[in-house]
Structures are given as structure tokens and as C-alpha cells.
Design an enzyme around this catalytic site. Structure first.
Site, PDB file in Angstrom:
ATOM      1  N   SER A  36     -15.715 -37.224 -44.502  1.00  0.00           N
ATOM      2  CA  SER A  36     -17.074 -37.517 -44.035  1.00  0.00           C
ATOM      3  C   SER A  36     -18.150 -36.907 -44.930  1.00  0.00           C
ATOM      4  O   SER A  36     -19.241 -37.467 -45.058  1.00  0.00           O
ATOM      5  CB  SER A  36     -17.251 -37.019 -42.598  1.00  0.00           C
ATOM      6  OG  SER A  36     -17.063 -35.612 -42.518  1.00  0.00           O
ATOM      7  N   ASP A  96     -15.218 -30.827 -40.523  1.00  0.00           N
ATOM      8  CA  ASP A  96     -14.497 -29.894 -41.378  1.00  0.00           C
ATOM      9  C   ASP A  96     -14.680 -30.291 -42.841  1.00  0.00           C
ATOM     10  O   ASP A  96     -15.334 -31.277 -43.165  1.00  0.00           O
ATOM     11  CB  ASP A  96     -13.012 -29.820 -40.999  1.00  0.00           C
ATOM     12  CG  ASP A  96     -12.316 -31.172 -41.107  1.00  0.00           C
ATOM     13  OD1 ASP A  96     -12.992 -32.178 -41.382  1.00  0.00           O
ATOM     14  OD2 ASP A  96     -11.086 -31.212 -40.912  1.00  0.00           O
ATOM     15  N   GLU A 117     -12.878 -31.211 -46.520  1.00  0.00           N
ATOM     16  CA  GLU A 117     -11.649 -31.727 -47.128  1.00  0.00           C
ATOM     17  C   GLU A 117     -11.895 -31.896 -48.620  1.00  0.00           C
ATOM     18  O   GLU A 117     -12.850 -32.561 -49.031  1.00  0.00           O
ATOM     19  CB  GLU A 117     -11.264 -33.067 -46.495  1.00  0.00           C
ATOM     20  CG  GLU A 117     -10.955 -32.967 -45.002  1.00  0.00           C
ATOM     21  CD  GLU A 117     -10.859 -34.316 -44.341  1.00  0.00           C
ATOM     22  OE1 GLU A 117      -9.801 -34.608 -43.752  1.00  0.00           O
ATOM     23  OE2 GLU A 117     -11.846 -35.091 -44.413  1.00  0.00           O
ATOM     24  N   GLU A 168      -4.882 -24.825 -45.874  1.00  0.00           N
ATOM     25  CA  GLU A 168      -5.615 -25.239 -44.685  1.00  0.00           C
ATOM     26  C   GLU A 168      -5.880 -23.998 -43.841  1.00  0.00           C
ATOM     27  O   GLU A 168      -4.935 -23.294 -43.477  1.00  0.00           O
ATOM     28  CB  GLU A 168      -4.830 -26.286 -43.896  1.00  0.00           C
ATOM     29  CG  GLU A 168      -5.641 -26.967 -42.810  1.00  0.00           C
ATOM     30  CD  GLU A 168      -4.967 -28.238 -42.294  1.00  0.00           C
ATOM     31  OE1 GLU A 168      -5.625 -28.978 -41.535  1.00  0.00           O
ATOM     32  OE2 GLU A 168      -3.797 -28.493 -42.654  1.00  0.00           O
ATOM     33  N   GLU A 217      -9.626 -27.818 -45.650  1.00  0.00           N
ATOM     34  CA  GLU A 217      -8.323 -28.191 -46.199  1.00  0.00           C
ATOM     35  C   GLU A 217      -8.517 -28.551 -47.662  1.00  0.00           C
ATOM     36  O   GLU A 217      -9.376 -29.367 -48.005  1.00  0.00           O
ATOM     37  CB  GLU A 217      -7.734 -29.384 -45.451  1.00  0.00           C
ATOM     38  CG  GLU A 217      -6.401 -29.858 -46.014  1.00  0.00           C
ATOM     39  CD  GLU A 217      -5.816 -31.034 -45.259  1.00  0.00           C
ATOM     40  OE1 GLU A 217      -4.754 -31.533 -45.664  1.00  0.00           O
ATOM     41  OE2 GLU A 217      -6.446 -31.478 -44.268  1.00  0.00           O
ATOM     42  N   GLU A 243       9.833 -52.681 -32.397  1.00  0.00           N
ATOM     43  CA  GLU A 243      10.307 -51.575 -31.557  1.00  0.00           C
ATOM     44  C   GLU A 243       9.404 -51.361 -30.350  1.00  0.00           C
ATOM     45  O   GLU A 243       9.875 -51.104 -29.233  1.00  0.00           O
ATOM     46  CB  GLU A 243      10.403 -50.284 -32.373  1.00  0.00           C
ATOM     47  CG  GLU A 243      11.538 -50.298 -33.373  1.00  0.00           C
ATOM     48  CD  GLU A 243      11.757 -48.938 -34.011  1.00  0.00           C
ATOM     49  OE1 GLU A 243      11.277 -47.927 -33.454  1.00  0.00           O
ATOM     50  OE2 GLU A 243      12.390 -48.901 -35.079  1.00  0.00           O
ATOM     51  N   LYS A 288      10.384 -51.357 -26.350  1.00  0.00           N
ATOM     52  CA  LYS A 288      10.098 -50.227 -25.468  1.00  0.00           C
ATOM     53  C   LYS A 288       9.243 -50.669 -24.289  1.00  0.00           C
ATOM     54  O   LYS A 288       9.454 -50.235 -23.147  1.00  0.00           O
ATOM     55  CB  LYS A 288       9.394 -49.120 -26.246  1.00  0.00           C
ATOM     56  CG  LYS A 288      10.294 -48.427 -27.264  1.00  0.00           C
ATOM     57  CD  LYS A 288       9.532 -47.370 -28.050  1.00  0.00           C
ATOM     58  CE  LYS A 288      10.447 -46.682 -29.058  1.00  0.00           C
ATOM     59  NZ  LYS A 288       9.726 -45.657 -29.849  1.00  0.00           N
TER      60      LYS A 288
END
Length: 256
Positions: free
Chosen positions: A41, A52, A54, A71, A80, A149, A153
Site C-alpha cells: 500500500s 504495515d 513491506e 518480519e 517485513e 475438491e 466437500k
């Protein structure tokens, strides 16, 4: 020190922290540093007060593949830093995985803090390099490995319970459906929070996707019959969509 999670921080303060982290990376890795950039962002200019940090730290190639992350939380903020050799990052950028529409945005537009050799332009070209066949392979993988799958399920749960599993399955149908649409259109989503609304704006959506996505976005996941009906309709739409675009769900022979 604040120990209660992220606090409001201005964009300028956050960017100053990025520069301080970059300076520390130069101290630690010295002449090995090829490029440092910010993604997420912050690079898009959409970071909020609690966002946060990055970052990439790209190291010169040395015959050794390097790939790891730092991190940590400083209390008021979290960061991070992905440290990797140039060849590792270029290979990752040129690879199409099933979550490509969500993960590969950083390779196209990092905010450069240090890039004397224009590495980030090379990174962008690597991210643009995959052929259509690689996107087709990714789509086929989701159709068989995930969606087939999920419908199995869903039918098991519909027969035997527990129905409390159905909301989770609906969210998986919606999320992976959005990945299929992004891969088909070769379109990147801006952020995880906007995957579903942005997918709804793309063309060539399988029939039934919109209903499942809107149920998930509205949190309308309390009626088991409604969930099952919507997901079954989406599965029907996926089979028609796959046939229309020559994607493969079913194989008449064992592939080995």
C-alpha cells in the site's frame, strides 16, 4: 513502548521509517545491495494510518541463492523485509502461480529507495514475460486442484454436515473464483481487501460467480440451502466457462 498493536502513523512518518530501514540494510549488506524498494500500500500511495511496511532488499548475484525475510513489530508499527538475490526475485516474478493476480503486483511498481542499476525495470520485464500457456496451466490447476475438491466437500457437507463448514467453503469458492478471473484476464488485484469487488468488474466471469461473491461480501452466509445453491450454480458455470475457453477440468485417461 506501545504494546497494544499498531497505532496511527502518518504517511510521512512511515516513509521515514522505510528510509531508516534502508539505511540499516546498507550497513548490514554493504556493497552486496543491488536495490531496495517498498511495495504494498505504501508504494501505491493507499496506505492507511495502521498500515504495515513491506520492502524488498535485492542482493547482487553471488552464485548462492538467497531468499529469506525479516518480519518484526516495533510496537506501534510492523515491517517485513524480503531479502533475496536478484536471480531468485526475477525467477519468482516470471512464475505464474494460482494466486498470481494477488501476489505479483509488487513486481510491477515498487517504490524505489535505491536502484542505481535500474533493477526494478528488469524486474517488471520479468513479471511481464510469462506466456499465455503458463496462465492456462495455472487456471487448469485451480479448476482441478481447488474447485473440483470444493464441490466435492460441499456435497459431502450438504449430505452429512456439519453445515457450519459451508460459509468457509463459500469464501473459498469466491476467492479462488476471483483468482481464475484474474488469471484469465491477466489482471492484477490492487490488494487483498479488494479482490472480490475488483473481480466483479472484470469481463468473462463464469456464470454463478457474482452470486457467490456477493453473498461473501455481504456476509450473507447463514442459510445452508442458499450457500449450496449458489455454489452449485457457480460450479455449473465454471464447467461451461472452461469448455468455452478450452480449459481442462476432466481428463479421460490417467495422465502418466
Amino acid at each position: 513502548m506501545n504494546m497494544n498493536g499498531p497505532v496511527k502513523i502518518s504517511r510521512s512518518e512511515r516513509f521515514q521509517t522505510c528510509q531508516e530501514i534502508a539505511a540499516r540494510l546498507h550497513e548490514v549488506y554493504k556493497e552486496k545491495v543491488l536495490a531496495i524498494g517498498v511495495y504494498g500500500s505504501i508504494s501505491r500511495g493507499t496506505d492507511g494510518p495502521y498500515s504495515d511496511i513491506e520492502m524488498f532488499c535485492v542482493l547482487e548475484e553471488s552464485g548462492e541463492e538467497i531468499e529469506f525475510s525479516y518480519e518484526w513489530s516495533a510496537g506501534p508499527w510492523k515491517a517485513e523485509v524480503n531479502v533475496c538475490s536478484a536471480d531468485v526475485l526475477l525467477n519468482t516474478a516470471a512464475t505464474v502461480e494460482d494466486d498470481w493476480p494477488l501476489t505479483h503486483g509488487p513486481f510491477f511498481s515498487p517504490l524505489s529507495l535505491y536502484d542505481p542499476k535500474d533493477f526494478f525495470e528488469t524486474l517488471k520485464k520479468a513479471a511481464e514475460s510469462p506466456a499465455q500457456e503458463e496462465f492456462t496451466e495455472g487456471i487448469n490447476g485451480i479448476l482441478v486442484g481447488e474447485m473440483y475438491e470444493f464441490i466435492g466437500k460441499l456435497r459431502n457437507v450438504n449430505l452429512n454436515g456439519p453445515h457450519t463448514y459451508l460459509p468457509y467453503l463459500a469464501m473459498e469458492f469466491a476467492q479462488y473464483g476471483a483468482m481464475l478471473i484474474g488469471l484469465h484476464n491477466r489482471k492484477l488485484y490492487s490488494t487483498g481487501a479488494k479482490v472480490l469487488p475488483e473481480a466483479l468488474e472484470l469481463p468473462h466471469r463464469p456464470a454463478g460467480f457474482d452470486q457467490v461473491a456477493r453473498l461473501v461480501m455481504a456476509g450473507d452466509l447463514t442459510d445452508p440451502a442458499k450457500i449450496v445453491s449458489a455454489c452449485e450454480a457457480f460450479w455449473d458455470g465454471l464447467q461451461e466457462w472452461a469448455a468455452q475457453h478450452q480449459y481442462v477440468i476432466h481428463s479421460e485417461r490417467i495422465p502418466f
